[in-house]
Scaffold this motif. Structure first.
Motif, PDB file in Angstrom:
ATOM      1  N   LEU A  37       0.820  -1.204   0.000  1.00  0.00           N
ATOM      2  CA  LEU A  37       0.000   0.000   0.000  1.00  0.00           C
ATOM      3  C   LEU A  37       0.857   1.258   0.000  1.00  0.00           C
ATOM      4  O   LEU A  37       0.509   2.257  -0.643  1.00  0.00           O
ATOM      5  N   VAL A  38       1.979   1.220   0.719  1.00  0.00           N
ATOM      6  CA  VAL A  38       2.869   2.379   0.725  1.00  0.00           C
ATOM      7  C   VAL A  38       3.441   2.618  -0.664  1.00  0.00           C
ATOM      8  O   VAL A  38       3.495   3.752  -1.163  1.00  0.00           O
ATOM      9  N   LYS A  39       3.871   1.564  -1.326  1.00  0.00           N
ATOM     10  CA  LYS A  39       4.425   1.711  -2.675  1.00  0.00           C
ATOM     11  C   LYS A  39       3.368   2.222  -3.653  1.00  0.00           C
ATOM     12  O   LYS A  39       3.636   3.091  -4.490  1.00  0.00           O
ATOM     13  N   GLU A  40       2.145   1.683  -3.554  1.00  0.00           N
ATOM     14  CA  GLU A  40       1.079   2.121  -4.448  1.00  0.00           C
ATOM     15  C   GLU A  40       0.728   3.591  -4.221  1.00  0.00           C
ATOM     16  O   GLU A  40       0.348   4.294  -5.168  1.00  0.00           O
ATOM     17  N   HIS A  41       0.865   4.030  -2.983  1.00  0.00           N
ATOM     18  CA  HIS A  41       0.531   5.417  -2.663  1.00  0.00           C
ATOM     19  C   HIS A  41       1.619   6.395  -3.106  1.00  0.00           C
ATOM     20  O   HIS A  41       1.369   7.599  -3.183  1.00  0.00           O
ATOM     21  N   ASN A  42       2.814   5.874  -3.405  1.00  0.00           N
ATOM     22  CA  ASN A  42       3.937   6.737  -3.774  1.00  0.00           C
ATOM     23  C   ASN A  42       4.517   6.311  -5.124  1.00  0.00           C
ATOM     24  O   ASN A  42       5.684   5.913  -5.221  1.00  0.00           O
ATOM     25  N   PRO A  43       3.708   6.381  -6.198  1.00  0.00           N
ATOM     26  CA  PRO A  43       4.211   5.968  -7.512  1.00  0.00           C
ATOM     27  C   PRO A  43       5.349   6.889  -7.957  1.00  0.00           C
ATOM     28  O   PRO A  43       5.357   8.092  -7.677  1.00  0.00           O
ATOM     29  N   GLY A  44       6.310   6.303  -8.612  1.00  0.00           N
ATOM     30  CA  GLY A  44       7.446   7.089  -9.082  1.00  0.00           C
ATOM     31  C   GLY A  44       8.536   7.276  -8.051  1.00  0.00           C
ATOM     32  O   GLY A  44       9.587   7.836  -8.358  1.00  0.00           O
ATOM     33  N   GLN A  45       8.308   6.825  -6.804  1.00  0.00           N
ATOM     34  CA  GLN A  45       9.309   6.909  -5.747  1.00  0.00           C
ATOM     35  C   GLN A  45       9.793   5.505  -5.400  1.00  0.00           C
ATOM     36  O   GLN A  45       9.014   4.553  -5.419  1.00  0.00           O
ATOM     37  N   VAL A  46      11.063   5.410  -5.084  1.00  0.00           N
ATOM     38  CA  VAL A  46      11.604   4.151  -4.577  1.00  0.00           C
ATOM     39  C   VAL A  46      11.644   4.255  -3.055  1.00  0.00           C
ATOM     40  O   VAL A  46      12.343   5.112  -2.501  1.00  0.00           O
TER      41      VAL A  46
END
Length: 696
Positions: A37-46
């Motif tokens: 969920l964290v990754k999906e909420h921050n697209p374009g960020q690693v």
């Protein structure tokens, strides 16, 4: 916790995680839900994850569930499971927190933790060390020292202890040591025996060295010689095969046998433990290590939650930059490097079981720590005994303990941490400190014995005095989850009076109720005993509230000035006891984020000073530990320093709870004499000696 973070509407996960007990540890699929969920909420960020933790469910929602569970009633709907992710965006310095509704698969909020810094990780420490060694500033210092040929320079990064000046970027202090050529390939070569006279500071965001700090090595407060050279000194090796005088050969095997297996049971969930009349959950948490939850005895609640909340290791060397040594081993490094007990030096004997731990890798995947917690039983000697002098009959039982062991390696030191339960209703907490002392260089030919803040332990090696200060957070539930309080008893001599103490021999115990949040100390002069009580339940004989008492020596507290950063950061180090009003998010004695913390952001001292009225919801914070005045016998590796304290029942039972332990008999214990009547050592098959025959 980011309870104030703005709500964000995200569609529920297509495959919600499976329902688990509200007090269960974070599960693998739950961790994956958090990081996904964290990754999906921050697209374009690693996202580079530091922790993924279960947020404690609200106690008010858990208690009805536990009560129904104990009474065999239908259990209500468990509380929503929530998780916390702590992470960085790759290439950026902002320390981020996200809160996730695990049950429904949605984000609840995300924020930048302004002014906070994340804990270290093994991967990051390796990168910091490599960056330091690659720095031109460090290479210049190495060239200055003119080190022996073919040696190896070792970099050891530490968290940067805060100064009075603000340090907005995330920093690491790196110390340097030397491995001589002849031992550098040995896996246990003791490079700590060859400290170098400089350190550096690394900006972790850029992985660049920002400055060099020269280390003092003589009687002065600083190193003033810009052309100092390295002076070779003798090795200080601890590895068995590197001992020049060989090893002892007269210790014969000592085997512990349990031919029928163990007496404890581990539930299908992998963390519910049943042993004798105890039942509880032993959970692993990367922030706190072992956590005991919902501890019950014979179906009666005893403690809701017991955990080590924090430990601080402040050093007493006042010289710069050594004054910054004040490691917060749990808050800054997570649970440190938790040993795989099966492979990395487990010291347990007999029949052993292991529990795995769960952490998160930087990319957000579950990282399993195999065999993180070791469980075993051990004989604890005499339990109780009495011989009737009229008849000669002896009745005796042996005590037994159930041991939960977790070993954490934090750089140079090892901490072995134990929760121990016994057959007489007592819970013990034990700490064993070992490993290698953190050392600094000592100039050759200079007498440093006048320095009162350390000891020269070998040629070229100075070991500063330091403290190991620990804090336990104890949430009692004595025979019920809804009513608890704290009192303390002091014992005083009674005044000699004709009516009440005519012979002047009387002494009495006086009880003080802790009715408001406060802090106070243990006191050996009055035999002060702190008790957690249930004021609504009394022992039928004593007519006093049932209780568990803290049995611990009044160890030395923090030795730093109240204006110092050590004091401001170490919120729990000012008193032995803090009593606070329960709050779901007040779990750690010095606050949540410790890397370069400057204090003042919450901790048990601040909470105790609120002075609020306590209403059946007291939490006890216990500070304990030891001051380590270094000695030659602690070098090159330190014999275990052992500290043990106890939580003992007081009126919780109506009589000795160990009366029903089976008697100690020869057919079980298999005792035998070591020598016969002629002084000859007996063999394994020797006949049972008369001294060990049962008297029952």
């Amino acid at each position: 916790m980011a309870t104030e973070a703005a709500s964000i509407d995200i569609a529920p996960a297509p495959q919600p995680v499976k329902a688990v007990h509200p007090l269960a540890s974070l599960q693998e699929d739950e961790l994956r839900t958090i990081t996904r969920l964290v990754k999906e909420h921050n697209p374009g960020q690693v996202c580079s994850f530091r922790r993924a933790l279960l947020i404690e469910p609200p106690k008010a929602e858990v208690v009805p569930y536990l009560e129904a569970e104990l009474e065999g009633r239908p259990r209500p709907r468990p509380p929503i499971r929530r998780g916390q992710a702590l992470f960085y965006f790759e290439g950026r310095q902002e320390y981020m927190e996200a809160i996730v509704d695990i049950t429904n698969g949605r984000m609840l909020g995300q924020r930048h933790l302004v002014g906070e810094h994340g804990p270290g990780s093994d991967e990051e420490m390796l990168k910091i060390g490599a960056a330091a060694l690659a720095s031109s500033l460090v290479k210049k210092e190495v060239e200055r020292l003119q080190l022996p040929a073919n040696c190896q320079v070792i970099a050891e990064p530490w968290p940067y202890g805060s100064d009075e000046s603000d340090t907005p970027t995330r920093l690491s202090q790196v110390w340097f040591f030397l491995n001589y050529e002849h031992n550098k390939d040995h896996p246990s070569a003791n490079f700590y025996g060859h400290p170098l006279d400089f350190s550096c500071v690394v900006d972790i965001a850029t992985m660049s060295v920002t400055r060099i700090d020269r280390l003092p090595s003589n009687l002065g407060m600083s190193n003033t010689d810009p052309n100092a050279r390295f002076v070779p000194n003798a090795d200080s090796e601890y590895a068995p095969e590197l001992q020049q005088n060989g090893l002892r050969r007269d210790l014969k095997p000592l085997h512990i046998s349990q031919p029928q297996g163990v007496s404890f049971d581990v539930g299908a969930d992998g963390e519910t433990i049943s042993w004798q009349k105890w039942r509880f959950r032993c959970c692993f948490d990367v922030r706190e290590g072992m956590v005991l939850r919902n501890v019950t005895y014979d179906g009666r609640p005893v403690f809701y939650r017991m955990a080590l909340s924090e430990m601080m290791v402040p050093y007493g060397d006042p010289r710069e930059p050594l004054h910054r040594k004040s490691a917060f081993d749990l808050g800054e490094c997570g649970a440190g490097q938790v040993a795989n007990n099966l492979q990395l030096g487990c010291d347990c004997l007999g029949v052993i079981h292991y529990l795995d731990g769960l952490s998160v890798s930087p990319d957000g995947e579950p990282a399993i720590i195999p065999n993180a917690i070791c469980i075993h039983e051990q004989d604890a000697g005499l339990g109780w005994k009495h011989t009737n002098i009229r008849t000669g009959r002896a009745d005796v039982t042996r005590a037994r303990e159930l041991i939960f062991q977790l070993i954490v390696t934090v750089g140079n030191y090892e901490y072995a941490l134990y929760w121990i339960l016994d057959t007489a209703g007592t819970i013990h907490y034990e700490i064993r400190a070992t490993g290698i002392m953190s050392v600094t260089p000592s100039a050759p030919g200079v007498d440093l014995s006048s320095l009162g803040y350390g000891t020269v332990v070998a040629d070229g090696v100075f070991a500063p005095h330091h403290q190991h200060i620990f804090n336990l957070r104890i949430d009692p539930a004595l025979d019920g989850y809804r009513s608890n309080a704290v009192v303390y008893d002091d014992t005083f001599a009674m005044p000699r009076e004709p009516a009440s103490n005519p012979h002047g021999v009387g002494f009495e115990v006086k009880t003080t109720q802790v009715d408001k949040e406060q802090a106070f100390d243990l006191d050996w002069t009055t035999n002060r005993v702190v008790k957690m009580i249930n004021p609504n339940k009394v022992n039928k004989h004593s007519r006093k509230p049932i209780a568990y008492k803290v049995v611990a020596p009044p160890t030395q507290l923090g030795l730093f000035d109240p204006s110092s950063m050590h004091y401001k950061r170490g919120e729990f180090t000012d008193n032995h006891i803090h009593v606070t009003k329960y709050a779901d998010d007040e779990l750690w004695g010095s606050g949540e984020h410790m890397w370069q913390s400057r204090g003042g952001r919450g901790g048990c001292n601040a909470w105790a000073n609120r002075g609020r009225q306590l209403e059946d919801d007291s939490v006890l914070w216990l500070t304990l530990g030891f001051t380590h005045a270094t000695r030659a016998e602690d070098w090159p590796v330190m014999p275990c320093e052992v500290f043990r304290m106890h939580f003992k029942p007081v009126g919780f039972f109506e009589q000795n709870p160990a009366l029903d332990v089976a008697p100690s008999t020869q057919n079980v214990n298999k005792s035998r004499l070591a020598f016969d009547g002629n002084g000859t050592q007996t063999q394994e098959a020797a006949v049972e000696p008369a001294c060990c025959r049962p008297r029952l």
